[in-house]
Scaffold this active site. Structure first.
Site, PDB file in Angstrom:
ATOM      1  N   LYS A 198      18.602  23.944  -6.806  1.00  0.00           N
ATOM      2  CA  LYS A 198      18.060  24.066  -8.157  1.00  0.00           C
ATOM      3  C   LYS A 198      17.275  22.792  -8.461  1.00  0.00           C
ATOM      4  O   LYS A 198      17.838  21.693  -8.434  1.00  0.00           O
ATOM      5  CB  LYS A 198      19.195  24.261  -9.159  1.00  0.00           C
ATOM      6  CG  LYS A 198      18.683  24.308 -10.601  1.00  0.00           C
ATOM      7  CD  LYS A 198      19.767  24.698 -11.580  1.00  0.00           C
ATOM      8  CE  LYS A 198      19.234  24.680 -12.996  1.00  0.00           C
ATOM      9  NZ  LYS A 198      20.241  25.078 -13.982  1.00  0.00           N
ATOM     10  N   LYS A 251      15.955  28.100  -7.035  1.00  0.00           N
ATOM     11  CA  LYS A 251      15.437  28.199  -8.402  1.00  0.00           C
ATOM     12  C   LYS A 251      14.598  26.989  -8.741  1.00  0.00           C
ATOM     13  O   LYS A 251      15.046  25.881  -8.462  1.00  0.00           O
ATOM     14  CB  LYS A 251      16.652  28.281  -9.341  1.00  0.00           C
ATOM     15  CG  LYS A 251      16.315  28.252 -10.798  1.00  0.00           C
ATOM     16  CD  LYS A 251      17.587  28.249 -11.595  1.00  0.00           C
ATOM     17  CE  LYS A 251      17.243  28.106 -13.058  1.00  0.00           C
ATOM     18  NZ  LYS A 251      18.386  27.939 -13.889  1.00  0.00           N
TER      19      LYS A 251
HETATM   20  C1  PBG Z   1      21.435  25.799 -17.239  1.00  0.00           C
HETATM   21  C2  PBG Z   1      20.449  26.818 -16.786  1.00  0.00           C
HETATM   22  C3  PBG Z   1      19.071  26.673 -16.944  1.00  0.00           C
HETATM   23  C4  PBG Z   1      18.504  27.860 -16.489  1.00  0.00           C
HETATM   24  C5  PBG Z   1      19.542  28.706 -16.055  1.00  0.00           C
HETATM   25  N1  PBG Z   1      20.758  28.016 -16.229  1.00  0.00           N
HETATM   26  C6  PBG Z   1      18.273  25.586 -17.551  1.00  0.00           C
HETATM   27  C7  PBG Z   1      18.436  24.212 -17.080  1.00  0.00           C
HETATM   28  O1  PBG Z   1      18.980  23.925 -16.030  1.00  0.00           O
HETATM   29  O2  PBG Z   1      18.000  23.327 -17.829  1.00  0.00           O
HETATM   30  C8  PBG Z   1      17.037  28.131 -16.521  1.00  0.00           C
HETATM   31  C9  PBG Z   1      16.617  29.544 -16.460  1.00  0.00           C
HETATM   32  C10 PBG Z   1      15.206  29.786 -16.840  1.00  0.00           C
HETATM   33  O3  PBG Z   1      14.402  28.862 -17.085  1.00  0.00           O
HETATM   34  O4  PBG Z   1      14.849  30.978 -16.897  1.00  0.00           O
HETATM   35  N2  PBG Z   1      22.543  25.584 -16.527  1.00  0.00           N
END
Ligand code: PBG
Length: 327
Positions: A198, A251
């Site tokens: 991520k 992601k």
């Molecule tokens: C937070 C989380 C995020 C997303 C999914 N879970 C945001 C972040 O890490 O700040 C982002 C999903 C998206 O942008 O569609 N744990």
């Protein structure tokens, strides 16, 4: 005059029929996971930062998820907007058995037993600091202390009936800790879909608007990955696999197709990819302006993610796509 060309790749493209026969990658509703936002109360609210998405009530969520499932979508993933007065530095609301998420899981599983319910495991919606982990007085994100709370959160979801928990926090060691905590309570059937790679991405901006969960100070670069790194993604993925992850996620998806492809060649585990809010918004806004054809761009973005090696895709387009696939 004809060229003397024995090899003509265009022969395999000359009709819709031959194109069907030689197509290498398929994408259908069965490959999609539908992310859904929810909030407390009885008002369904459109999300300003994500046109076409809403924050559902539990009742609205059950209906929307049921429609998606009827169109062939196997799973939803839940993202709660937590009221400000429930956010604390310890994020205790994330394991409240009567909280929004456990009630939503129970309602979904009661109404649609064959629909898989996936939950996000991370503290940001619950944490008054807006970070995925606990924050120390001097502003550090506390790894091991956070993992303890994540275990409580995952157990709370499992007790409510979640099929898959999806840790998105990027703390070290959380997959092993979650597996052990789940198994200790006889939840050996609950799967872990780990956000293995991520990235610290500006593509999450619209999502943080949807949940009002942006960090109050600092950024997420001490836990989410540097967009410049590819080998590190493999390192994270191999660790999560060794710790017992059932599915590995990359992601965002579109800007990180090389990472998906790299992991595909390095693991036998299923790979998920998350087409995140910024990817969604870029397509939505360009389509709303009449600059691109939404349906075709969505197909191309999703087939590209599948072609790179993703088995399943989390996408806000899931229901629209499934509707079109049905005709
Ligand atoms: C937070 C989380 C995020 C997303 C999914 N879970 C945001 C972040 O890490 O700040 C982002 C999903 C998206 O942008 O569609 N744990």
């Amino acid at each position: 005059m004809s060229l003397s060309l024995p090899i003509r790749p265009r022969r395999n493209r000359q009709s819709a029929a031959i194109r069907d026969l030689v197509r290498e990658t398929e994408i259908g509703p069965g490959h999609l996971i539908y992310p859904l936002f929810l909030q407390e109360g009885d008002v369904i609210e459109p999300i300003a930062s994500m046109p076409g998405c809403q924050r559902w009530t539990i009742e609205g969520l059950v209906k929307e998820a049921g429609e998606a499932h009827a169109l062939g979508i196997p799973a939803v993933v839940l993202f709660p907007r937590i009221a400000d007065d429930l956010k604390t530095p310890g994020a205790e609301e994330c394991f409240n058995p009567d909280g929004l998420v456990p009630r939503a899981i129970k309602a979904l599983k009661a109404a649609h037993p064959t629909l898989m319910v996936i939950t996000d495991v991370a503290l940001d919606p619950y944490n008054s600091d807006g970070h995925d982990g606990l924050v120390s007085e001097d502003g550090r994100i506390l790894n091991d202390e956070t993992v303890d709370v994540l275990c409580e959160q995952a157990l709370c979801h499992a007790r409510a009936g979640a099929d898959i928990v999806a840790p998105s926090d990027m703390m070290d060691g959380r997959v092993a800790a979650l597996r052990e905590a789940l198994d200790d309570e006889d939840f050996s059937g609950v799967s872990i879909m780990s956000y293995a790679a991520k990235y610290a991405s500006a593509y999450y901006g619209p999502f943080r608007g949807a949940l009002e969960s942006a960090p109050k100070s600092g950024d997420k670069k001490t836990y989410q990955m540097d967009p410049a790194n590819a080998r590190e993604a493999l390192r994270e993925a191999m660790l999560d696999e060794a710790e017992g992850a059932d599915i590995l996620m990359v992601k965002p998806a579109g800007p990180y197709l090389d990472i998906i492809s790299h992991l595909r060649g390095s693991t036998t585990l299923p790979i998920a990819a998350y087409q995140v809010s910024g990817e969604y918004l870029m397509i939505k806004s360009a389509a709303a302006a009449g600059w691109v054809d939404e349906e075709k761009i969505v197909y191309e973005s999703l087939i590209g993610i599948r072609r790179a090696g993703a088995d399943m895709i989390l996408t806000y387009f899931a229901k629209d796509f499934a509707k079109r696939a049905k005709g």
